[in-house]
Design a protein around this motif. Structure first.
Motif, PDB file in Angstrom:
ATOM      1  N   LYS A  65      41.664   0.728  65.033  1.00  0.00           N
ATOM      2  CA  LYS A  65      40.705   0.178  64.074  1.00  0.00           C
ATOM      3  C   LYS A  65      40.594   1.082  62.849  1.00  0.00           C
ATOM      4  O   LYS A  65      40.600   0.608  61.699  1.00  0.00           O
ATOM      5  CB  LYS A  65      39.326   0.033  64.729  1.00  0.00           C
TER       6      LYS A  65
ATOM      7  N   ASP B 173      35.972  -5.512  58.710  1.00  0.00           N
ATOM      8  CA  ASP B 173      36.859  -5.082  59.784  1.00  0.00           C
ATOM      9  C   ASP B 173      37.552  -6.304  60.376  1.00  0.00           C
ATOM     10  O   ASP B 173      36.949  -7.076  61.116  1.00  0.00           O
ATOM     11  CB  ASP B 173      36.058  -4.345  60.856  1.00  0.00           C
ATOM     12  N   GLU B 174      38.816  -6.479  60.008  1.00  0.00           N
ATOM     13  CA  GLU B 174      39.628  -7.569  60.541  1.00  0.00           C
ATOM     14  C   GLU B 174      40.819  -6.989  61.293  1.00  0.00           C
ATOM     15  O   GLU B 174      41.942  -7.487  61.220  1.00  0.00           O
ATOM     16  CB  GLU B 174      40.096  -8.469  59.399  1.00  0.00           C
ATOM     17  N   SER B 175      40.538  -5.927  62.049  1.00  0.00           N
ATOM     18  CA  SER B 175      41.613  -5.176  62.687  1.00  0.00           C
ATOM     19  C   SER B 175      42.034  -5.735  64.034  1.00  0.00           C
ATOM     20  O   SER B 175      42.986  -5.235  64.634  1.00  0.00           O
ATOM     21  CB  SER B 175      41.168  -3.719  62.885  1.00  0.00           C
ATOM     22  N   GLU B 176      41.346  -6.761  64.542  1.00  0.00           N
ATOM     23  CA  GLU B 176      41.667  -7.251  65.883  1.00  0.00           C
ATOM     24  C   GLU B 176      43.123  -7.691  65.995  1.00  0.00           C
ATOM     25  O   GLU B 176      43.776  -7.437  67.001  1.00  0.00           O
ATOM     26  CB  GLU B 176      40.736  -8.406  66.258  1.00  0.00           C
TER      27      GLU B 176
ATOM     28  N   TRP C 288      43.706   0.922  60.617  1.00  0.00           N
ATOM     29  CA  TRP C 288      43.743  -0.316  59.830  1.00  0.00           C
ATOM     30  C   TRP C 288      42.790  -0.218  58.644  1.00  0.00           C
ATOM     31  O   TRP C 288      43.137  -0.573  57.511  1.00  0.00           O
ATOM     32  CB  TRP C 288      43.375  -1.505  60.712  1.00  0.00           C
ATOM     33  N   LEU C 289      41.573   0.254  58.894  1.00  0.00           N
ATOM     34  CA  LEU C 289      40.593   0.371  57.813  1.00  0.00           C
ATOM     35  C   LEU C 289      41.050   1.369  56.746  1.00  0.00           C
ATOM     36  O   LEU C 289      40.869   1.140  55.547  1.00  0.00           O
ATOM     37  CB  LEU C 289      39.238   0.798  58.390  1.00  0.00           C
TER      38      LEU C 289
ATOM     39  N   GLU D 242      44.164   2.190  55.982  1.00  0.00           N
ATOM     40  CA  GLU D 242      45.263   1.575  55.229  1.00  0.00           C
ATOM     41  C   GLU D 242      44.741   0.563  54.209  1.00  0.00           C
ATOM     42  O   GLU D 242      45.146   0.560  53.042  1.00  0.00           O
ATOM     43  CB  GLU D 242      46.216   0.893  56.209  1.00  0.00           C
ATOM     44  N   GLN D 243      43.805  -0.292  54.649  1.00  0.00           N
ATOM     45  CA  GLN D 243      43.263  -1.315  53.759  1.00  0.00           C
ATOM     46  C   GLN D 243      42.400  -0.705  52.658  1.00  0.00           C
ATOM     47  O   GLN D 243      42.422  -1.164  51.506  1.00  0.00           O
ATOM     48  CB  GLN D 243      42.446  -2.328  54.568  1.00  0.00           C
TER      49      GLN D 243
ATOM     50  N   ALA E  51      45.560  -6.499  64.303  1.00  0.00           N
ATOM     51  CA  ALA E  51      46.374  -5.287  64.312  1.00  0.00           C
ATOM     52  C   ALA E  51      46.368  -4.647  65.691  1.00  0.00           C
ATOM     53  O   ALA E  51      47.389  -4.155  66.169  1.00  0.00           O
ATOM     54  CB  ALA E  51      45.850  -4.298  63.273  1.00  0.00           C
ATOM     55  N   ILE E  52      45.205  -4.664  66.340  1.00  0.00           N
ATOM     56  CA  ILE E  52      45.122  -4.102  67.687  1.00  0.00           C
ATOM     57  C   ILE E  52      45.999  -4.891  68.639  1.00  0.00           C
ATOM     58  O   ILE E  52      46.734  -4.323  69.447  1.00  0.00           O
ATOM     59  CB  ILE E  52      43.657  -4.096  68.176  1.00  0.00           C
TER      60      ILE E  52
END
Length: 282
Positions: free
Chosen positions: A230, A250-253, A233-234, A236-237, A255-256
């Protein structure tokens, strides 16, 4: 609505229903009673939890041990402190925990560079959370930062720190973004909860609206590896979009799901990273 039943196909009693519910959460529910009070065992459990929360706040911070563990990961670190000169000052004067001591400002300025990310490990309100969880989280996060090819500042180990202290640390280091790992306010079921706060373009005066937070990182909460994915991802974004806070969701799901694979023993492990040349400062 059909009734819940036990293995003998008998409807569950009220006590059994509450017992089933209690198994799903560490929250204090279905404790029972003895007359008009709690049962003795639950009263003792509450007293123990309260003592553990108090101990977490007052446990002496051990920055030298943290520095040694950081060195074992192949990274360098530096020790800084807030303007609070004692734990009593820190607890009574939250404002002192949000600004650096003059000596720490000079130390950080001497280490100033062109960094993508400054990672800060701070005691906050629970040194227990830091001693137990900070290094395992950094170890899980490090390969993901290497894959992004980020330039890391020396890791700052901050004593008597509040979240906003990271803004000043990041500014003096010249970092584009800071990641503050800090001990959260202990709860009666979680004295070891670690929080992670991300802030782009750190500088004094920012509010919490400018940050992204992932909380309750610990073995009994959000595990280290999913938390690391998580955060990666945050990060990087945030660097791509030039922002953190309320505008970065947080739209990392996904990515996980894409970066985690089911292992044969049932545990989650990171998928093999794409090859890249790391640019981490040692």
């Amino acid at each position: 609505m059909s009734e819940d039943r036990n293995d003998n196909d008998r409807p569950l009693s009220v006590a059994e229903r509450f017992a089933e519910l209690a198994r799903l959460t560490p929250a204090r529910i279905a404790l029972g009673r003895s007359g008009a009070s709690l049962p003795t065992r639950e009263l003792l459990r509450f007293g123990l939890a309260h003592a553990q929360a108090r101990d977490a706040v007052h446990e002496p911070f051990r920055p030298a041990e943290i520095a040694a563990e950081i060195s074992a990961l192949g990274l360098t670190s530096m020790m800084v402190e807030s303007a609070a000169r004692s734990r009593e000052d820190y607890l009574r004067r939250p404002d002192l925990g949000r600004s650096l001591s003059p000596e720490s400002r000079a130390l950080l300025e001497a280490a100033r560079g062109d960094y993508d990310l400054a990672v800060i490990i701070a005691d906050g309100l629970s040194s227990t959370a830091i001693h137990q969880n900070a290094i395992p989280l950094v170890a899980a996060l490090l390969p993901l930062l290497q894959r992004q090819g980020l330039e890391l500042a020396p890791i700052a180990i901050a004593a008597q720190a509040r979240v906003a202290l990271g803004d000043e640390i990041g500014q003096h280091l010249g970092a584009r973004m800071v990641l503050m790992l800090i001990g959260e306010r202990p709860g009666l079921s979680s004295p070891d909860s670690l929080g992670a706060y991300l802030t782009f373009a750190p500088r004094p005066g920012l509010t919490d609206a400018a940050r992204n937070c992932i909380s309750n990182i610990r073995p009994g909460g959000l595990a280290f590896q999913p938390a690391a994915v998580k955060l990666a991802w945050l990060i990087e974004q945030a660097l791509r979009r030039g922002l953190t806070g309320v505008e970065l969701k947080d739209e990392s799901e996904r990515a996980i799901e894409g970066r985690m694979t089911e292992q044969g023993d049932g545990t989650l492990g990171l998928a093999k990273p794409r090859p890249s040349k790391p640019r981490l400062s040692n």
